[in-house]
Design an enzyme around this catalytic site. Structure first.
Site, mmCIF file in Angstrom:
data_model
loop_
_atom_site.group_PDB
_atom_site.id
_atom_site.type_symbol
_atom_site.label_atom_id
_atom_site.label_comp_id
_atom_site.label_asym_id
_atom_site.label_seq_id
_atom_site.Cartn_x
_atom_site.Cartn_y
_atom_site.Cartn_z
ATOM 1 N N ALA A 1 -13.206 13.018 2.532
ATOM 2 C CA ALA A 1 -13.535 12.447 1.224
ATOM 3 C C ALA A 1 -12.412 11.534 0.756
ATOM 4 O O ALA A 1 -11.234 11.777 1.049
ATOM 5 C CB ALA A 1 -13.728 13.580 0.218
ATOM 6 N N GLU B 1 -16.550 18.090 8.401
ATOM 7 C CA GLU B 1 -17.802 18.632 7.842
ATOM 8 C C GLU B 1 -19.027 17.879 8.376
ATOM 9 O O GLU B 1 -20.085 18.477 8.587
ATOM 10 C CB GLU B 1 -17.752 18.583 6.315
ATOM 11 C CG GLU B 1 -16.805 19.639 5.742
ATOM 12 C CD GLU B 1 -16.523 19.439 4.266
ATOM 13 O OE1 GLU B 1 -16.065 18.339 3.898
ATOM 14 O OE2 GLU B 1 -16.763 20.367 3.477
ATOM 15 N N GLU C 1 -8.298 20.721 3.186
ATOM 16 C CA GLU C 1 -8.542 20.765 1.732
ATOM 17 C C GLU C 1 -7.604 21.731 1.035
ATOM 18 O O GLU C 1 -7.175 21.502 -0.100
ATOM 19 C CB GLU C 1 -10.002 21.165 1.452
ATOM 20 C CG GLU C 1 -11.039 20.134 1.902
ATOM 21 C CD GLU C 1 -11.484 20.293 3.358
ATOM 22 O OE1 GLU C 1 -10.828 21.031 4.129
ATOM 23 O OE2 GLU C 1 -12.491 19.668 3.724
ATOM 24 N N GLY D 1 -13.931 15.975 5.245
ATOM 25 C CA GLY D 1 -15.330 15.555 5.343
ATOM 26 C C GLY D 1 -15.714 15.049 6.731
ATOM 27 O O GLY D 1 -16.883 15.152 7.131
HETATM 28 N N1 COA Z 1 -8.776 9.469 1.128
HETATM 29 C C1 COA Z 1 -8.321 8.276 0.754
HETATM 30 N N2 COA Z 1 -7.479 7.524 1.512
HETATM 31 C C2 COA Z 1 -7.098 8.049 2.696
HETATM 32 C C3 COA Z 1 -7.531 9.308 3.154
HETATM 33 C C4 COA Z 1 -8.416 10.023 2.322
HETATM 34 N N3 COA Z 1 -8.940 11.213 2.687
HETATM 35 N N4 COA Z 1 -6.963 9.559 4.350
HETATM 36 C C5 COA Z 1 -6.210 8.476 4.648
HETATM 37 N N5 COA Z 1 -6.291 7.556 3.650
HETATM 38 C C6 COA Z 1 -5.629 6.252 3.575
HETATM 39 C C7 COA Z 1 -4.149 6.383 3.223
HETATM 40 O O1 COA Z 1 -3.975 6.462 1.829
HETATM 41 C C8 COA Z 1 -3.622 5.096 3.801
HETATM 42 O O2 COA Z 1 -3.948 4.020 2.948
HETATM 43 P P1 COA Z 1 -2.777 2.983 2.487
HETATM 44 O O3 COA Z 1 -2.309 2.384 3.788
HETATM 45 O O4 COA Z 1 -3.500 2.038 1.597
HETATM 46 O O5 COA Z 1 -1.731 3.810 1.820
HETATM 47 C C9 COA Z 1 -4.437 4.913 5.075
HETATM 48 O O6 COA Z 1 -5.633 5.663 4.882
HETATM 49 C C10 COA Z 1 -3.762 5.426 6.321
HETATM 50 O O7 COA Z 1 -3.419 6.803 6.121
HETATM 51 P P2 COA Z 1 -1.912 7.387 6.275
HETATM 52 O O8 COA Z 1 -1.834 8.604 5.426
HETATM 53 O O9 COA Z 1 -0.923 6.291 6.006
HETATM 54 O O10 COA Z 1 -1.911 7.737 7.819
HETATM 55 P P3 COA Z 1 -1.035 8.849 8.533
HETATM 56 O O11 COA Z 1 -1.208 8.619 9.991
HETATM 57 O O12 COA Z 1 0.346 8.876 7.984
HETATM 58 O O13 COA Z 1 -1.721 10.247 8.142
HETATM 59 C C11 COA Z 1 -3.553 11.788 7.807
HETATM 60 C C12 COA Z 1 -3.037 10.557 8.572
HETATM 61 C C13 COA Z 1 -5.029 11.975 8.146
HETATM 62 C C14 COA Z 1 -2.734 13.027 8.203
HETATM 63 C C15 COA Z 1 -3.391 11.539 6.281
HETATM 64 O O14 COA Z 1 -3.948 10.261 5.976
HETATM 65 C C16 COA Z 1 -4.091 12.564 5.431
HETATM 66 O O15 COA Z 1 -3.598 13.657 5.276
HETATM 67 N N6 COA Z 1 -5.241 12.186 4.842
HETATM 68 C C17 COA Z 1 -5.984 13.081 3.975
HETATM 69 C C18 COA Z 1 -6.820 14.055 4.772
HETATM 70 C C19 COA Z 1 -7.522 15.028 3.834
HETATM 71 O O16 COA Z 1 -6.900 15.782 3.121
HETATM 72 N N7 COA Z 1 -8.862 14.975 3.849
HETATM 73 C C20 COA Z 1 -9.662 15.885 3.044
HETATM 74 C C21 COA Z 1 -9.953 15.306 1.724
HETATM 75 S S1 COA Z 1 -10.863 16.470 0.711
#
Ligand code: COA
Length: 262
Positions: free
Chosen positions: A65, A117, A137, A114
């Site tokens: 999400a 999911e 989450e 998601g």
């Molecule tokens: N929602 C919104 N934006 C997201 C996202 C999410 N779930 N996951 C990644 N992004 C965005 C980041 O903000 C970043 O954007 P930016 O370059 O404009 O700042 C871009 O995608 C790249 O992600 P980044 O975090 O820089 O990559 P990373 O390799 O350092 O880390 C993850 C990868 C997946 C570990 C990390 O992005 C993350 O933890 N994302 C959230 C996952 C999550 O909690 N999902 C469940 C949501 S309920």
């Protein structure tokens, strides 16, 4: 404006690509709505017999999400968060799960939140050897909201599911295979061909029989077995007198391969 979901049909299979690679294909509301609209289109198009779902770019299937977007709903309070975020996401995974044509996830990279999911909800999944999964989450201080607290424990067992839900730790494609979250792990370059080959093995069968199997298995799983058997009987009964069943039984009597319909 870039389309949030790309739609391409070839050989009776629709390829839907989650298309926000700069955001790791995070599921914005616009993306979810576009995915639902694509499914509406596919459902009523008899020329499309199966769906493959994948992610754009070389890193992610989907990182889940869109946290920035749903945070604003959370700030607006419970009613807005449930209406705009939770119900939308739950409707998406429920639609994928109950879709009458087979849906195969081709998990090309990160499938977090998601993204995981969606993998749980669809009928079948093939993962690249580069894929990784997580239920992160809990790190945000919340349970999953797109069905992940319900489908994962049903799919992989309560203790395995709870370990993934409570730790939030990422796990590799091989672990996803071992616990039954995906059907196969293939070398990255073979992901889409493998998903297509799987789809072809299904759509050689009649569409009504395919839909009946999906409905019986999916609805039945969420019921007591007595009710599930009733669903199975209803699905069979609906096919009595149908072209697919008549043709399949005639082929058996005549000792020839079934005529493929559609
Ligand atoms: N929602 C919104 N934006 C997201 C996202 C999410 N779930 N996951 C990644 N992004 C965005 C980041 O903000 C970043 O954007 P930016 O370059 O404009 O700042 C871009 O995608 C790249 O992600 P980044 O975090 O820089 O990559 P990373 O390799 O350092 O880390 C993850 C990868 C997946 C570990 C990390 O992005 C993350 O933890 N994302 C959230 C996952 C999550 O909690 N999902 C469940 C949501 S309920």
């Amino acid at each position: 404006m870039t389309e949030p979901v790309l739609f391409h049909v070839a050989d009776r299979i629709a390829l839907l690509t989650l298309n926000r690679p700069d955001k790791l294909n995070a599921l914005s509301y616009a993306l979810i709505d576009a995915l639902m609209a694509a499914l509406d289109r596919i459902e009523t198009d008899p020329a499309v017999r199966a769906v493959i779902l994948t992610g754009a770019g070389d890193r992610a299937f989907s990182a889940g999400a869109d946290i920035d977007e749903f945070s604003t709903n959370v700030a607006d309070g419970r009613a807005a968060a449930l209406r705009d975020f939770v119900r939308r996401g739950q409707a998406m995974t429920a639609r994928l799960e109950a879709f009458s044509k087979p849906v195969i996830a081709a998990v090309n990279g990160l499938a977090f939140g998601g993204g995981c999911e969606i993998t749980e909800a669809v009928h079948l999944a093939v993962a690249s050897d580069r894929a990784s999964f997580a239920k992160p989450e809990i790190r945000l201080g919340m349970p999953p909201t797109f069905g992940g607290s319900q489908r994962l424990p049903r799919l992989v067992g309560r203790k395995r599911g709870l370990e993934l839900l409570l730790t939030g730790d990422p796990f590799p494609a091989q672990r996803a295979l071992q616990i039954g979250l995906v059907n196969a792990v293939v070398p990255h370059a073979e992901l889409l061909p493998a998903a297509r080959a799987l789809a072809q093995r299904i759509i050689r069968h009649g569409p009504d029989a395919v839909a009946a199997v999906i409905t019986a298995a999916t609805r039945g799983l969420n019921m007591a077995i007595g009710e599930g058997l009733q669903v199975e009987a209803e699905q069979f009964a609906a096919l009595v007198g149908s072209r697919d069943l008549d043709a399949g039984l005639a082929a058996w009597r005549e000792r020839r391969p079934p005529r493929v319909s559609g």
